[in-house]
Design a protein around this motif. Structure first.
Motif, PDB file in Angstrom:
ATOM      1  N   ARG A  32       2.812  -5.440   2.696  1.00 24.84           N
ATOM      2  CA  ARG A  32       4.400  -3.921   3.074  1.00 24.84           C
ATOM      3  C   ARG A  32       3.216  -1.565   2.673  1.00 24.84           C
ATOM      4  N   TRP A  33       3.503  -1.368   3.836  1.00 28.39           N
ATOM      5  CA  TRP A  33       2.910  -0.092   3.087  1.00 28.39           C
ATOM      6  C   TRP A  33       4.452   1.429   3.014  1.00 28.39           C
ATOM      7  N   LEU A  34       4.273   1.452   2.347  1.00 25.13           N
ATOM      8  CA  LEU A  34       5.078   2.706   1.575  1.00 25.13           C
ATOM      9  C   LEU A  34       4.513   4.144   1.737  1.00 25.13           C
ATOM     10  N   GLN A  35       5.431   5.084   2.623  1.00 26.89           N
ATOM     11  CA  GLN A  35       4.730   6.725   1.714  1.00 26.89           C
ATOM     12  C   GLN A  35       6.011   6.999   0.652  1.00 26.89           C
ATOM     13  N   GLY A  36       5.151   7.380  -0.026  1.00 22.78           N
ATOM     14  CA  GLY A  36       5.648   8.270  -0.759  1.00 22.78           C
ATOM     15  C   GLY A  36       4.879   8.846  -2.858  1.00 22.78           C
ATOM     16  N   ASP A  37       6.030   8.828  -3.432  1.00 23.70           N
ATOM     17  CA  ASP A  37       5.516   9.756  -4.470  1.00 23.70           C
ATOM     18  C   ASP A  37       4.840   8.584  -6.388  1.00 23.70           C
ATOM     19  N   MET A  38       3.619   8.771  -6.300  1.00 22.87           N
ATOM     20  CA  MET A  38       3.251   7.034  -7.462  1.00 22.87           C
ATOM     21  C   MET A  38       4.388   7.483  -8.828  1.00 22.87           C
ATOM     22  N   ARG A  39       4.630   8.895  -9.239  1.00 20.61           N
ATOM     23  CA  ARG A  39       5.631   9.150  -9.876  1.00 20.61           C
ATOM     24  C   ARG A  39       7.402   8.182 -10.016  1.00 20.61           C
ATOM     25  N   GLY A  68       1.274  -1.558   0.179  1.00 23.81           N
ATOM     26  CA  GLY A  68      -0.229  -0.265  -0.306  1.00 23.81           C
ATOM     27  C   GLY A  68       0.524   1.333  -0.372  1.00 23.81           C
ATOM     28  N   ILE A  69       0.776   1.982  -1.175  1.00 20.64           N
ATOM     29  CA  ILE A  69       1.228   3.820  -1.213  1.00 20.64           C
ATOM     30  C   ILE A  69       0.782   4.374  -0.890  1.00 20.64           C
ATOM     31  N   ASP A  70       1.042   5.114  -0.596  1.00 23.14           N
ATOM     32  CA  ASP A  70       0.253   6.504  -0.325  1.00 23.14           C
ATOM     33  C   ASP A  70       0.980   8.188  -0.162  1.00 23.14           C
TER      34      ASP A  70
END
Length: 251
Positions: free
Chosen positions: A88-95, A65-67
Motif C-alpha cells: 500500500r502507498w500513503l501520502q501523509g505526515d509521519m507524525r 510505503g509512506i511519504d
C-alpha cells in the motif's frame, strides 16, 4: 518539511541519494532476525523513491510505503509492480499514523534529519509506538551533528553527457543544520534546462534522541554505525547512527 523533493525527485536515484537505504535494508532485516524479531507487516516512513520497499516486497513482506512528497511517492509507485504483493502507498505526515495498527516493523531511513525540531521527533516516536505491535521494532538512522558539520562544502556529485549536478553545502551552527543547495543542469535534445532546490538536514544529539525514545516507551535494542557495527555513544564517534528501538512486550 516541505516538498523540495518535487524538484529533486527526478534525479534522486541517479545522484545516489537512495543508495544507503538500498544497501542497509537487507542488513537491518538480517540483524533484527538474529535478535529474534519475526514479522511480515512493515511500514517504511519516508519511503522516497522506494529503495527499501522494493527489497521488502521482493522478499514477501507486506509493506506500507509512506511519504510526504507526492513527487517521490509517484516515482516509488512506478518502480514497483504491486500485483500479487501486500503493498500500500500513503501520502501523509509521519507524525500522524492513526490508521496503522499491529505493525511488526517501522523503518525510516534518510528521513528523520529532515524534521524541524526535537518536538517533531518526539511526535514521530509517539505515533510509531502506537502503530507497533508489542515487542516489535522501530529502526531508523540519523546523521549525527558531527557528521553533518564535516560534510564536503562544495562538490560536483554527477557529471554526465545529459546531466550535471552541483551541490553546495554549509553548516548552520545556530540551527545545528546542514543546508545543501542542489543546482541541476539537464539536457533535453539540444537545449539545457537549469533548476535548483534545497535540502536541510538537522542534527540531534544522540543521547537526547535516546531519552526521547525512552519517554515514548521504547527500549534500545542496539545502536549501530552505518556499516552496521555496534556503536557506543560514550566512547565512539560516527557520522551516522542506526537505532534499533523496541516496544515492550507488555505495555
Amino acid at each position: 518539511m516541505t516538498d523540495d523533493y518535487a524538484a529533486l525527485a527526478p534525479v534522486y536515484d541517479r545522484l545516489g541519494l537512495s543508495g544507503f537505504a538500498e544497501i542497509v535494508t537487507p542488513q537491518i532485516i538480517a540483524f533484527a532476525q538474529a535478535q529474534d524479531w519475526a514479522g511480515r507487516r512493515v511500514v517504511d516512513l519516508g519511503c522516497g523513491t522506494g529503495a527499501s520497499v522494493r527489497w521488502l516486497t521482493a522478499n514477501k513482506f507486506s509493506t506500507v510505503g509512506i511519504d510526504l512528497s507526492s513527487a517521490m511517492l509517484t516515482l516509488a509507485q512506478k518502480s514497483i509492480a504491486s500485483s500479487g504483493v501486500g503493498l500500500r502507498w500513503l501520502q501523509g505526515d509521519m507524525r500522524a499514523l492513526d490508521d496503522l495498527h499491529d505493525i511488526d516493523l517501522v523503518l525510516s531511513l534518510d528521513t528523520l534529519n529532515e524534521l524541524n525540531s526535537l518536538r517533531d521527533l518526539e511526535m514521530v516516536f509517539g505515533a510509531v509506538f502506537k502503530a507497533l505491535a508489542p515487542g516489535k521494532l522501530f529502526v531508523f538512522d540519523l546523521h549525527t551533528i558531527e557528521g553533518l558539520a564535516q560534510r564536503t562544502p562544495l562538490s560536483y556529485i554527477l557529471d554526465t553527457d545529459d546531466l550535471t549536478v552541483l551541490r553546495a553545502e554549509e553548516f548552520d551552527h545556530e540551527r545545528l543544520a546542514n543546508i545543501a543547495q542542489y543546482t541541476v543542469f539537464e539536457r533535453a535534445g539540444y537545449l539545457w534546462r537549469r533548476w535548483s532546490t534545497t535540502r536541510t538536514l538537522r542534527g540531534f544529539p544522540i543521547q537526547v534522541v535516546n531519552a526521547l525514545l525512552g519517554r515514548a516507551g521504547f527500549g534500545i535494542m542496539a545502536l549501530m554505525t552505518e556499516q552496521m557495527q555496534q556503536f557506543d555513544p560514550t566512547a565512539m564517534r560516527a557520522g551516522r547512527v542506526v537505532f534499533f528501538a523496541q516496544k515492550p512486550e507488555s505495555v
